[in-house]
Write an enzyme that holds these catalytic residues in place. Structure first.
Site, PDB file in Angstrom:
ATOM      1  N   GLU A  36      -7.340   4.846  -3.630  1.00 46.75           N
ATOM      2  CA  GLU A  36      -6.477   3.732  -3.221  1.00 46.75           C
ATOM      3  C   GLU A  36      -5.162   3.819  -3.993  1.00 46.75           C
ATOM      4  O   GLU A  36      -5.160   4.230  -5.158  1.00 46.75           O
ATOM      5  CB  GLU A  36      -7.188   2.398  -3.500  1.00 46.75           C
ATOM      6  CG  GLU A  36      -8.476   2.270  -2.694  1.00 46.75           C
ATOM      7  CD  GLU A  36      -9.237   0.955  -2.948  1.00 46.75           C
ATOM      8  OE1 GLU A  36      -8.758   0.138  -3.753  1.00 46.75           O
ATOM      9  OE2 GLU A  36     -10.297   0.772  -2.314  1.00 46.75           O
ATOM     10  N   GLY A  87     -10.475  -8.028   0.027  1.00 46.98           N
ATOM     11  CA  GLY A  87     -11.664  -8.870   0.215  1.00 46.98           C
ATOM     12  C   GLY A  87     -11.662 -10.086  -0.700  1.00 46.98           C
ATOM     13  O   GLY A  87     -11.982 -11.197  -0.290  1.00 46.98           O
ATOM     14  N   HIS A  91      -7.837  -3.446   0.454  1.00 53.14           N
ATOM     15  CA  HIS A  91      -8.716  -3.963  -0.614  1.00 53.14           C
ATOM     16  C   HIS A  91      -8.376  -5.425  -0.957  1.00 53.14           C
ATOM     17  O   HIS A  91      -8.096  -5.761  -2.112  1.00 53.14           O
ATOM     18  CB  HIS A  91      -8.618  -3.084  -1.865  1.00 53.14           C
ATOM     19  CG  HIS A  91      -9.819  -3.205  -2.770  1.00 53.14           C
ATOM     20  ND1 HIS A  91     -10.302  -2.165  -3.516  1.00 53.14           N
ATOM     21  CD2 HIS A  91     -10.639  -4.252  -3.038  1.00 53.14           C
ATOM     22  CE1 HIS A  91     -11.352  -2.567  -4.213  1.00 53.14           C
ATOM     23  NE2 HIS A  91     -11.568  -3.843  -3.934  1.00 53.14           N
ATOM     24  N   ALA A 147     -16.665  -3.488   2.765  1.00 47.49           N
ATOM     25  CA  ALA A 147     -15.739  -4.103   1.795  1.00 47.49           C
ATOM     26  C   ALA A 147     -16.377  -4.012   0.412  1.00 47.49           C
ATOM     27  O   ALA A 147     -16.166  -4.875  -0.429  1.00 47.49           O
ATOM     28  CB  ALA A 147     -15.463  -5.557   2.164  1.00 47.49           C
ATOM     29  N   SER A 148     -17.174  -2.947   0.205  1.00 52.08           N
ATOM     30  CA  SER A 148     -17.816  -2.835  -1.120  1.00 52.08           C
ATOM     31  C   SER A 148     -17.010  -1.853  -1.976  1.00 52.08           C
ATOM     32  O   SER A 148     -16.099  -2.265  -2.707  1.00 52.08           O
ATOM     33  CB  SER A 148     -19.282  -2.417  -0.989  1.00 52.08           C
ATOM     34  OG  SER A 148     -19.426  -1.170  -0.333  1.00 52.08           O
TER      35      SER A 148
END
Ligand code: NAI
Ligand code: AKG
Length: 470
Positions: free
Chosen positions: A317, A350, A348, A286-287
């Site tokens: 993305e 997170g 995305h 999740a970076s």
């Protein structure tokens, strides 16, 4: 969910942080272009401070993209700025058009503020990244043209850590697959290859704000935590720092990445790293999408080496939400990835919680407002951090000089020579690499002196940009 009362409290703390609403700390912003044109004096009706400026904060234009939280919109509206709000990011051409005459831009992780885009920004003073990562902005170029960039370094860290913890358990129990099966009418009650996380080892790559929060959560679930970081960091609980990435990979049941996107972290996990991992282990990211080589991960899952993965970020993305946006045109391997078992994919999200987004909105909007109104660059990620205490209400004929310049010898002598006909009440200067930032409050300045001071500073060879607040 954050209650209206909680949001109110946060906003109140913001108010006191930036001294809005006419407190003595306020100095007014005078964008250079407005200043140079002889606009007649306009004073904002809501201000109680002595307004010496020849125009109002209504001159400040802010472009907010990617559905930045409403807390930020309210703060900027409260300042009287002109806010243009967009729910999604913009194409490069649209961005170039929109960025031309704004003073501030607020983005999240998708908008690319490249040198090419920034070159078209003629009035830009500051950029706000309403997130943690700042890799989407050319920070060096922004500094080079005198544009400060701010982010929110930890407002969404907890949200990411909680998502990862949920995914560790979901992977261990194959929750994603069971749920998809049930949605399509399949009852598949199995225990094979489903595990408790208690007693398993979580390997965290990057033990910063997110990695260390995750460490605490994982230990509460009875996991052992190993972490690898390029700097030595104090372990929380009974976590252990390991000296090499290989050691972490060979000893962990779950490996999760929490590093920034840099040249060094590009494809940090690729075929050799997957080969070095335990058989049947799991990979989480999740970076940033550049950190994992996804085609190699697909091969490792197909070979049965990796038992599952949870991915929140991707090399490319979609610019906006919508059905069909996540497809092979975006990343050529998507249909292969989605066909594999025990693969949890999230868009995305997170940091996408109500708590995180409202806190980020307030924090970044506060920093941007302080920079626009007072010149304070504390917290900026690409600028020397400079601040001065505010001006007293009864101080008359005071001007705050904000002078961003090349970091070369002789600047102070030249600038102070220009300011020397006035009393320098206070002054602060700092540098970071090639860029330096000098802030000075000077008194005994008549309105008629201001243009002269500006012209003299503008003529100096070291100047990158100047603002005079008065
Ligand atoms: N999925 C999402 O929605 C979100 C993603 N992020 C991403 O997560 C990243 C990490 O966030 P934080 O923990 O807040 O950052 P941080 O800066 O607090 O921690 C990053 C850690 O990584 C370490 N590091 C850097 N290069 C490394 C390398 N080559 N090998 C090992 N360690 C290395 C640093 O020393 C630091 O301790 C952010 O840069 C951002 O890209 C952040 C928030 C939300
Ligand atoms: O919420 C977002 O748009 C981006 C979150 C993120 O990746 C970050 O904070 O770095």
């Amino acid at each position: 969910m954050a209650s209206p009362q909680q949001i109110n409290n946060l906003q109140n703390s913001f108010q006191s942080a930036v001294n809005l609403g006419g407190s003595p700390g306020i100095v007014s912003t005078s964008p250079t272009q407005s200043f140079m044109s002889s606009v007649p004096r306009r004073v904002s009706a809501s201000r109680q401070t002595k307004a010496l400026k020849p125009f109002s904060t209504g001159d400040i234009k802010i472009l907010l993209l990617e559905n930045v939280n409403q807390t930020a919109v309210e703060i900027f509206n409260g300042q009287g700025y002109q806010v243009e709000f967009h729910k999604s990011s913009l194409s490069e051409d649209e961005l170039i058009e929109k960025i031309r005459d704004v003073h501030a831009v607020g983005i999240r992780s998708k908008t690319r503020l490249t040198e090419k885009v920034l070159k078209h920004a003629k009035n830009l003073v500051v950029v706000g990244c309403f997130c943690i990562g700042t890799n989407q902005v050319d920070l060096d170029y922004a500094a080079k043209i005198g544009v400060a960039v701010f982010n929110s370094p930890f407002s969404n860290s907890r949200s990411v850590a909680e998502l990862i913890m949920a995914e560790v358990i979901s992977l261990a129990r194959q929750l994603g697959d069971r749920s998809i099966e049930m949605h399509t009418g399949t009852w598949n009650k199995v225990a094979s290859k489903c595990w408790e996380v208690r007693g398993k080892t979580l390997g965290i790559i990057g033990y910063g704000h997110i990695g260390s929060q995750l460490s605490v959560l994982a230990e509460a679930f009875g996991m052992q935590v190993l972490y690898y970081d390029i700097v030595t960091i104090m372990a929380l609980g009974t976590a252990k720092q390991v000296s090499t990435l290989d050691k972490l990979l060979s000893e962990s049941d779950f490996v999760t990445c929490h590093v920034p996107a840099t040249e060094d972290t590009k494809n940090l996990l690729s075929a050799p790293q997957f080969a070095a991992m335990k058989d049947g282990s799991y990979v989480l990211n999740a970076s940033r999408g550049t950190v994992i080589d996804i085609p190699s991960l697909i091969q490792a899952i197909k070979a049965g080496k990796i038992a599952g993965t949870a991915l929140d970020v991707y090399p490319h993305e979609p610019a906006k939400n919508g059905a069909g946006a996540f497809n092979d045109e975006l990343n050529s391997w998507i249909s292969e990835l989605v066909s594999l078992p025990n693969v949890i994919l999230t868009p995305h999200i997170g940091g996408s919680t109500e708590e995180a987004q409202s806190a980020i909105g307030i924090e970044v909007a506060a920093n941007l407002s302080k920079y626009i109104n007072e010149g304070a660059s504390v917290g900026s990620v690409n600028f020397p951090e400079v601040s001065l205490r505010g001006l007293d209400l009864d101080q008359e004929n005071v001007v705050r000089v904000l002078y961003i310049h090349h970091n070369v010898p002789g600047v102070l002598k030249t600038v102070n020579n220009i300011l020397s006909n006035h009393n320098i009440e206070k002054q602060f200067s700092d540098s970071s690499g090639d860029i330096a930032y000098l802030m000075a409050d000077i008194s005994s300045v008549n309105q008629s002196d201001i243009k002269d001071i500006y012209d003299q500073l503008n003529a100096t060879e070291y100047k990158i940009s100047i603002r005079l607040l008065y």
